[in-house]
Scaffold this motif. Structure first.
Motif, PDB file in Angstrom:
ATOM      1  N   GLN A 122      -1.586  44.775 -15.513  1.00 58.45           N
ATOM      2  CA  GLN A 122      -2.996  44.403 -15.307  1.00 58.45           C
ATOM      3  C   GLN A 122      -3.279  43.006 -15.858  1.00 58.45           C
ATOM      4  OE1 GLN A 122      -4.072  46.854 -12.983  1.00 58.45           O
ATOM      5  NE2 GLN A 122      -5.984  46.684 -14.100  1.00 58.45           N
ATOM      6  N   ASP A 123      -2.684  42.689 -17.028  1.00 57.65           N
ATOM      7  CA  ASP A 123      -2.837  41.356 -17.617  1.00 57.65           C
ATOM      8  C   ASP A 123      -1.476  40.902 -18.152  1.00 57.65           C
ATOM      9  OD1 ASP A 123      -2.754  41.954 -20.694  1.00 57.65           O
ATOM     10  OD2 ASP A 123      -4.146  43.427 -19.862  1.00 57.65           O
ATOM     11  N   LYS A 124      -1.363  39.621 -18.360  1.00 55.89           N
ATOM     12  CA  LYS A 124      -0.066  39.054 -18.745  1.00 55.89           C
ATOM     13  C   LYS A 124       0.355  39.458 -20.151  1.00 55.89           C
ATOM     14  CE  LYS A 124      -0.306  35.361 -15.430  1.00 55.89           C
ATOM     15  NZ  LYS A 124      -0.952  34.117 -15.133  1.00 55.89           N
ATOM     16  N   MET A 125      -0.602  39.678 -21.045  1.00 54.43           N
ATOM     17  CA  MET A 125      -0.239  40.102 -22.395  1.00 54.43           C
ATOM     18  C   MET A 125       0.450  41.472 -22.347  1.00 54.43           C
ATOM     19  SD  MET A 125      -2.576  40.704 -25.764  1.00 54.43           S
ATOM     20  CE  MET A 125      -2.554  39.032 -26.369  1.00 54.43           C
ATOM     21  N   THR A 126      -0.112  42.372 -21.582  1.00 52.56           N
ATOM     22  CA  THR A 126       0.482  43.703 -21.424  1.00 52.56           C
ATOM     23  C   THR A 126       1.842  43.599 -20.741  1.00 52.56           C
ATOM     24  OG1 THR A 126      -1.747  44.620 -21.240  1.00 52.56           O
ATOM     25  CG2 THR A 126       0.048  46.049 -20.567  1.00 52.56           C
ATOM     26  N   ALA A 127       1.966  42.688 -19.786  1.00 56.54           N
ATOM     27  CA  ALA A 127       3.247  42.490 -19.102  1.00 56.54           C
ATOM     28  C   ALA A 127       4.307  42.036 -20.103  1.00 56.54           C
ATOM     29  CB  ALA A 127       3.088  41.470 -17.982  1.00 56.54           C
ATOM     30  N   GLY A 128       3.947  41.109 -20.972  1.00 54.46           N
ATOM     31  CA  GLY A 128       4.888  40.634 -21.984  1.00 54.46           C
ATOM     32  C   GLY A 128       5.279  41.727 -22.957  1.00 54.46           C
ATOM     33  N   GLU A 129       4.315  42.553 -23.348  1.00 53.97           N
ATOM     34  CA  GLU A 129       4.585  43.658 -24.278  1.00 53.97           C
ATOM     35  C   GLU A 129       5.464  44.727 -23.643  1.00 53.97           C
ATOM     36  OE1 GLU A 129       0.603  44.784 -25.283  1.00 53.97           O
ATOM     37  OE2 GLU A 129       0.390  43.174 -26.775  1.00 53.97           O
ATOM     38  N   ALA A 130       5.493  44.774 -22.322  1.00 53.44           N
ATOM     39  CA  ALA A 130       6.305  45.773 -21.614  1.00 53.44           C
ATOM     40  C   ALA A 130       7.805  45.458 -21.698  1.00 53.44           C
ATOM     41  CB  ALA A 130       5.867  45.867 -20.151  1.00 53.44           C
ATOM     42  N   ILE A 131       8.143  44.262 -22.144  1.00 58.88           N
ATOM     43  CA  ILE A 131       9.550  43.914 -22.362  1.00 58.88           C
ATOM     44  C   ILE A 131       9.872  44.312 -23.801  1.00 58.88           C
ATOM     45  CG2 ILE A 131      11.310  42.115 -22.253  1.00 58.88           C
ATOM     46  CD1 ILE A 131       9.394  40.525 -20.430  1.00 58.88           C
ATOM     47  N   THR A 132      10.352  45.522 -23.966  1.00 56.71           N
ATOM     48  CA  THR A 132      10.581  46.100 -25.287  1.00 56.71           C
ATOM     49  C   THR A 132      11.891  45.597 -25.892  1.00 56.71           C
ATOM     50  OG1 THR A 132      11.772  47.997 -24.383  1.00 56.71           O
ATOM     51  CG2 THR A 132       9.364  48.202 -24.576  1.00 56.71           C
ATOM     52  N   SER A 133      12.068  45.844 -27.182  1.00 57.83           N
ATOM     53  CA  SER A 133      13.321  45.443 -27.831  1.00 57.83           C
ATOM     54  C   SER A 133      14.495  46.195 -27.218  1.00 57.83           C
ATOM     55  CB  SER A 133      13.249  45.666 -29.336  1.00 57.83           C
ATOM     56  OG  SER A 133      13.029  47.015 -29.633  1.00 57.83           O
ATOM     57  N   LYS A 134      14.269  47.440 -26.807  1.00 55.98           N
ATOM     58  CA  LYS A 134      15.326  48.218 -26.154  1.00 55.98           C
ATOM     59  C   LYS A 134      15.731  47.573 -24.823  1.00 55.98           C
ATOM     60  CE  LYS A 134      16.456  52.919 -24.677  1.00 55.98           C
ATOM     61  NZ  LYS A 134      15.964  54.298 -24.553  1.00 55.98           N
ATOM     62  N   SER A 135      14.740  47.160 -24.026  1.00 52.94           N
ATOM     63  CA  SER A 135      15.076  46.531 -22.744  1.00 52.94           C
ATOM     64  C   SER A 135      15.734  45.168 -22.956  1.00 52.94           C
ATOM     65  CB  SER A 135      13.850  46.430 -21.834  1.00 52.94           C
ATOM     66  OG  SER A 135      12.855  45.612 -22.386  1.00 52.94           O
ATOM     67  N   LYS A 136      15.338  44.439 -23.990  1.00 51.93           N
ATOM     68  CA  LYS A 136      15.970  43.146 -24.293  1.00 51.93           C
ATOM     69  C   LYS A 136      17.451  43.340 -24.611  1.00 51.93           C
ATOM     70  CE  LYS A 136      11.745  41.133 -26.112  1.00 51.93           C
ATOM     71  NZ  LYS A 136      11.029  40.713 -27.325  1.00 51.93           N
ATOM     72  N   LYS A 137      17.759  44.374 -25.391  1.00 52.88           N
ATOM     73  CA  LYS A 137      19.154  44.654 -25.732  1.00 52.88           C
ATOM     74  C   LYS A 137      19.959  45.035 -24.499  1.00 52.88           C
ATOM     75  CE  LYS A 137      18.191  46.048 -30.455  1.00 52.88           C
ATOM     76  NZ  LYS A 137      17.991  47.173 -31.369  1.00 52.88           N
ATOM     77  N   ARG A 138      19.366  45.828 -23.618  1.00 52.31           N
ATOM     78  CA  ARG A 138      20.061  46.222 -22.387  1.00 52.31           C
ATOM     79  C   ARG A 138      20.297  45.027 -21.465  1.00 52.31           C
ATOM     80  NH1 ARG A 138      17.860  52.105 -20.409  1.00 52.31           N
ATOM     81  NH2 ARG A 138      19.042  53.262 -21.945  1.00 52.31           N
ATOM     82  N   ILE A 139      19.313  44.147 -21.377  1.00 57.03           N
ATOM     83  CA  ILE A 139      19.467  42.949 -20.552  1.00 57.03           C
ATOM     84  C   ILE A 139      20.552  42.045 -21.148  1.00 57.03           C
ATOM     85  CG2 ILE A 139      18.305  40.833 -19.780  1.00 57.03           C
ATOM     86  CD1 ILE A 139      15.708  42.632 -19.651  1.00 57.03           C
ATOM     87  N   ALA A 140      20.566  41.921 -22.468  1.00 53.78           N
ATOM     88  CA  ALA A 140      21.602  41.116 -23.133  1.00 53.78           C
ATOM     89  C   ALA A 140      22.983  41.697 -22.866  1.00 53.78           C
ATOM     90  CB  ALA A 140      21.328  41.044 -24.635  1.00 53.78           C
ATOM     91  N   LYS A 141      23.105  43.009 -22.901  1.00 53.92           N
ATOM     92  CA  LYS A 141      24.385  43.670 -22.614  1.00 53.92           C
ATOM     93  C   LYS A 141      24.794  43.393 -21.158  1.00 53.92           C
ATOM     94  CE  LYS A 141      27.851  46.491 -23.245  1.00 53.92           C
ATOM     95  NZ  LYS A 141      29.070  45.970 -23.815  1.00 53.92           N
ATOM     96  N   ALA A 142      23.834  43.493 -20.250  1.00 53.54           N
ATOM     97  CA  ALA A 142      24.117  43.201 -18.841  1.00 53.54           C
ATOM     98  C   ALA A 142      24.543  41.747 -18.674  1.00 53.54           C
ATOM     99  CB  ALA A 142      22.891  43.515 -17.977  1.00 53.54           C
ATOM    100  N   ALA A 143      23.934  40.841 -19.441  1.00 54.39           N
ATOM    101  CA  ALA A 143      24.314  39.424 -19.390  1.00 54.39           C
ATOM    102  C   ALA A 143      25.762  39.247 -19.837  1.00 54.39           C
ATOM    103  CB  ALA A 143      23.372  38.602 -20.267  1.00 54.39           C
ATOM    104  N   GLU A 144      26.156  39.955 -20.895  1.00 54.60           N
ATOM    105  CA  GLU A 144      27.546  39.898 -21.357  1.00 54.60           C
ATOM    106  C   GLU A 144      28.503  40.370 -20.278  1.00 54.60           C
ATOM    107  OE1 GLU A 144      28.066  42.164 -24.939  1.00 54.60           O
ATOM    108  OE2 GLU A 144      26.542  41.026 -26.019  1.00 54.60           O
ATOM    109  N   VAL A 145      28.152  41.461 -19.609  1.00 52.38           N
ATOM    110  CA  VAL A 145      28.996  42.002 -18.538  1.00 52.38           C
ATOM    111  C   VAL A 145      29.105  40.987 -17.402  1.00 52.38           C
ATOM    112  CG1 VAL A 145      29.192  43.818 -16.784  1.00 52.38           C
ATOM    113  CG2 VAL A 145      28.536  44.409 -19.134  1.00 52.38           C
ATOM    114  N   PHE A 146      27.963  40.383 -17.021  1.00 49.91           N
ATOM    115  CA  PHE A 146      27.960  39.399 -15.940  1.00 49.91           C
ATOM    116  C   PHE A 146      28.881  38.228 -16.278  1.00 49.91           C
ATOM    117  CE2 PHE A 146      26.524  35.528 -13.910  1.00 49.91           C
ATOM    118  CZ  PHE A 146      26.480  35.916 -12.580  1.00 49.91           C
ATOM    119  N   ILE A 147      28.746  37.693 -17.484  1.00 48.44           N
ATOM    120  CA  ILE A 147      29.557  36.539 -17.885  1.00 48.44           C
ATOM    121  C   ILE A 147      31.039  36.908 -17.930  1.00 48.44           C
ATOM    122  CG2 ILE A 147      30.020  34.928 -19.779  1.00 48.44           C
ATOM    123  CD1 ILE A 147      26.925  35.060 -20.305  1.00 48.44           C
TER     124      ILE A 147
END
Length: 121
Positions: free
Chosen positions: A63-88
């Motif tokens: 609904q708003d950008k602040m909520t959108a930013g908060e939706a990127i949780t620490s858990k999702s950040k770790k999963r994205i970082a892991k996916a980045a490692e796999v990609f590289i």
């Protein structure tokens, strides 16, 4: 029905983010990259490149950008970082590149907000 609508809105947001970033000089490497089962990682919405920097981008629409930013949780950040490692690991060409994690946030206006280095490892 709502799940299908959210999927369409999310995909639409990713396409807007892609074109927005392309106009800013970013080059698409891969869209909706999935590492595969058993990696403990998740999907990366956009992988783009600019000046020897590989950028992993999470796109969020709320609904708003602040909520959108908060939706990127620490858990999702770790999963994205892991996916980045796999990609590289699978694409050695990018092993010498700098790495960055960005976010593109949307609210109901669909005007993108690009946050460079939205998080670090």
């Amino acid at each position: 029905m709502k799940k299908k609508t959210n999927y369409k809105i999310g995909h639409f947001s990713e396409k807007i983010a892609l074109w927005f970033l392309r106009f800013k000089g970013y080059r698409l490497i891969q869209m909706n990259y999935v590492t595969g089962r058993g990696t403990g990682a998740s999907e990366i919405d956009l992988i783009m490149e600019k000046r020897k920097t590989l950028i992993f981008i999470e796109v969020k629409k709320r609904q708003d950008k602040m909520t959108a930013g908060e939706a990127i949780t620490s858990k999702s950040k770790k999963r994205i970082a892991k996916a980045a490692e796999v990609f590289i690991a699978k694409h050695p060409l990018y092993q010498t590149y700098d790495i960055r994690f960005d976010a593109v946030l949307f609210d109901n206006t669909f005007l993108p907000q690009h946050i460079k280095e939205a998080w670090r490892l």
